[in-house]
Design an enzyme around this catalytic site. Structure first.
Site, short mmCIF file in Angstrom:
data_model
loop_
_atom_site.label_atom_id
_atom_site.label_comp_id
_atom_site.label_asym_id
_atom_site.label_seq_id
_atom_site.Cartn_x
_atom_site.Cartn_y
_atom_site.Cartn_z
N GLY A 181 9.44 -9.47 -40.66
CA GLY A 181 9.66 -9.25 -39.45
C GLY A 181 10.65 -8.01 -39.19
O GLY A 181 11.92 -7.73 -40.21
N ARG B 50 3.55 -9.29 -42.89
CA ARG B 50 3.53 -10.56 -44.04
C ARG B 50 2.50 -10.17 -44.33
O ARG B 50 1.47 -9.58 -44.03
CB ARG B 50 4.32 -11.59 -43.20
CG ARG B 50 4.80 -11.49 -42.55
CD ARG B 50 5.55 -13.26 -42.29
NE ARG B 50 7.10 -12.82 -41.89
CZ ARG B 50 7.03 -12.53 -40.67
NH1 ARG B 50 6.26 -12.63 -39.77
NH2 ARG B 50 9.13 -12.87 -40.34
N ASP C 191 14.94 -12.13 -46.57
CA ASP C 191 15.73 -12.99 -48.07
C ASP C 191 14.14 -13.15 -48.14
O ASP C 191 13.27 -13.06 -49.72
CB ASP C 191 16.31 -14.27 -48.39
CG ASP C 191 15.75 -15.17 -47.12
OD1 ASP C 191 15.09 -14.20 -45.93
OD2 ASP C 191 15.47 -16.20 -46.85
N THR D 277 16.43 -7.69 -41.21
CA THR D 277 16.94 -8.54 -40.89
C THR D 277 17.14 -8.94 -39.94
O THR D 277 18.76 -8.63 -39.52
CB THR D 277 16.43 -9.37 -41.86
OG1 THR D 277 16.08 -10.69 -40.51
CG2 THR D 277 16.99 -9.92 -42.92
N ASP E 202 17.49 -11.50 -38.19
CA ASP E 202 18.49 -13.05 -38.65
C ASP E 202 19.67 -13.18 -38.60
O ASP E 202 21.04 -14.07 -39.15
CB ASP E 202 17.39 -13.92 -39.49
CG ASP E 202 16.30 -14.07 -38.43
OD1 ASP E 202 16.20 -13.41 -37.56
OD2 ASP E 202 15.44 -14.71 -39.24
N ASP F 63 20.86 -13.16 -42.20
CA ASP F 63 21.18 -14.42 -42.68
C ASP F 63 21.33 -14.03 -44.26
O ASP F 63 20.98 -15.29 -45.10
CB ASP F 63 20.04 -15.32 -42.68
CG ASP F 63 18.82 -15.24 -42.44
OD1 ASP F 63 18.91 -13.66 -43.17
OD2 ASP F 63 17.39 -15.90 -42.11
N ARG G 160 15.17 -19.06 -36.81
CA ARG G 160 14.24 -19.90 -37.29
C ARG G 160 14.86 -20.54 -37.96
O ARG G 160 14.85 -21.83 -38.32
CB ARG G 160 12.77 -19.29 -38.21
CG ARG G 160 12.21 -20.21 -38.55
CD ARG G 160 10.26 -19.45 -38.79
NE ARG G 160 9.99 -18.68 -37.97
CZ ARG G 160 9.28 -19.61 -36.95
NH1 ARG G 160 8.49 -20.79 -36.92
NH2 ARG G 160 8.82 -18.72 -35.79
P1 ADP Z 1 11.50 -11.82 -44.25
O1 ADP Z 1 11.49 -10.41 -45.68
O2 ADP Z 1 11.47 -11.00 -43.15
O3 ADP Z 1 12.35 -12.99 -44.90
P2 ADP Z 1 9.30 -13.52 -44.78
O4 ADP Z 1 9.57 -14.13 -45.48
O5 ADP Z 1 7.97 -13.27 -44.20
O6 ADP Z 1 9.76 -12.40 -44.45
O7 ADP Z 1 8.66 -12.35 -46.28
C1 ADP Z 1 7.55 -11.03 -46.39
C2 ADP Z 1 7.09 -10.77 -47.13
O8 ADP Z 1 7.71 -11.08 -48.33
C3 ADP Z 1 6.10 -12.69 -47.21
O9 ADP Z 1 4.63 -12.19 -46.90
C4 ADP Z 1 5.56 -12.18 -48.86
O10 ADP Z 1 3.93 -10.51 -49.25
C5 ADP Z 1 6.44 -11.67 -49.41
N1 ADP Z 1 6.86 -12.87 -50.10
C6 ADP Z 1 8.20 -13.34 -49.34
N2 ADP Z 1 7.66 -14.72 -50.46
C7 ADP Z 1 7.49 -14.90 -51.40
C8 ADP Z 1 7.07 -14.86 -53.04
N3 ADP Z 1 8.07 -16.74 -53.47
N4 ADP Z 1 6.30 -14.33 -53.56
C9 ADP Z 1 6.09 -13.24 -53.41
N5 ADP Z 1 6.52 -12.84 -52.40
C10 ADP Z 1 6.82 -13.06 -51.50
#
Ligand code: ADP
Length: 332
Positions: A15, A74, A105, A128, A130, A132, A174
């Site tokens: 995000g 993503r 995270d 982010t 959030d 968090d 979320r």
């Molecule tokens: P944020 O970083 O805002 O928390 P997301 O949870 O959507 O966002 O995660 C962003 C991107 O990080 C995902 O689209 C993916 O490319 C990568 N990612 C998240 N979790 C994993 C994982 N367990 N293993 C590998 N890549 C991951």
């Protein structure tokens, strides 16, 4: 051919958050002794070799811009071993020594996954809305999102007051209630609904409606604002407002603030935090550190292991939630 200068790569993932550009700028300017590469569209850029060279001129006058010049995305495929191996090969082909991942995270989980297949240095910067992420008091983007949502909620209060209406204002978050709690307290909301108080699977409609009814019985007809985190009610604020209006007889409107909370020029606190963290990330790389997230705790730069930042979620201080309830109960 031997390489003369060390190379640092940057990417923004997940995000988007206002202030990511300020972090890109700060890291690029601090890394004047390095060659700086920006990968586009989060981890997708590592897989597609979609990257640009970042010079001082590329980051000039972007500190005030929302979004991210590197774009964010993503990349679900990145969870697969094969993808991380391709990313590692591409980073090695490009002779990258260190990678800075700006995101939440989830992005840090992606960075930890990559670290299993790539031996370069990896540093995370928490970006982010959030807030968090464990190991930092605030994440880049949170302050701006809070101000944007607060401004919108204050406007809702004006129209709610004029019609003595009940409103549910849905904010982002979320899995965490930082935005809902902060906005709820700052706008004087009558009620806050967030994951820390109401897990979606244990949604307690009765407590919510009892509070609305007892307030109305005490005050008479007046505006009443519920600030709710997205996902707190399974079908969202519009469905909850419909349920309260149609089935329980409490006439209620919903306003979903949505993506407006991600946009806009970052406020000063986000620009300053991003500038500090971008510089500290490059300094951490210069001193040979890796697999760390660079945050800020009580005004000082703080480093925690990246795998801790990616697995331990920071949760809202419940005393803040109690404070909101306490203040409300005494305002009549
Ligand atoms: P944020 O970083 O805002 O928390 P997301 O949870 O959507 O966002 O995660 C962003 C991107 O990080 C995902 O689209 C993916 O490319 C990568 N990612 C998240 N979790 C994993 C994982 N367990 N293993 C590998 N890549 C991951």
């Amino acid at each position: 051919m031997t390489k003369l200068v060390k190379k640092i790569a940057l990417l923004t993932s997940g995000g988007d958050a206002p202030g990511m550009n300020a972090a890109i700028r700060s890291a690029t300017l601090t890394a004047h002794d390095y060659e700086v590469i920006g990968y586009k569209h989060g981890f997708n850029g590592l897989l597609d070799q979609d990257c640009i060279v970042l010079n001082d001129a590329d980051v000039r006058h972007i500190i005030h811009q929302g979004g991210t010049i590197l774009k964010s995305a993503r990349c679900p495929a990145f969870s697969e071993v094969q993808s991380s191996k391709i990313a590692a090969e591409n980073l090695s082909k490009n002779q990258i020594d260190a990678l800075i991942v700006i995101g939440g995270d989830g992005s840090f989980r992606g960075a930890c996954h990559l670290a299993q297949y790539w031996s370069g240095q990896i540093i995370g910067i928490p970006g982010t809305i959030d807030n968090d992420v464990d190991g930092t008091d605030h994440t880049i983007g949170f302050y701006t999102a809070m101000e944007t949502a607060l401004d919108a909620t204050d406007k809702i209060r004006d129209t709610a007051d004029a019609f003595e209406r009940i409103f549910i204002v849905e904010v982002m978050g979320r899995h965490s209630g930082f935005l809902a709690t902060s906005i709820g307290i700052a706008c004087g909301a009558e009620q806050i609904i967030c994951p820390e108080l109401h897990a979606p699977e244990h949604f307690d409609l009765q407590t919510i409606t009892q509070h609305v009814e007892s307030t109305r019985a005490r005050r008479g007809k007046s505006s009443y604002i519920i600030v709710m985190s997205e996902n707190s009610y399974p079908d969202g604020a519009v469905a909850l407002a419909h349920l309260l209006s149609e089935q329980i007889g409490i006439d209620c409107r919903a306003c979903v603030l949505g993506h407006i909370q991600r946009g806009g020029s970052p406020v000063a606190s986000d620009r300053i935090l991003a500038t500090k963290l971008g510089a500290a990330a490059v300094e951490a790389i210069a001193s040979g550190k890796s697999k760390l997230m660079i945050g800020e705790s009580q005004g000082a730069i703080a480093c925690i292991p990246l795998d801790q930042a990616s697995t331990h979620q920071k949760t809202v201080d419940t005393t803040l939630l109690k404070l909101q309830q306490h203040v409300f109960d005494h305002q009549g």
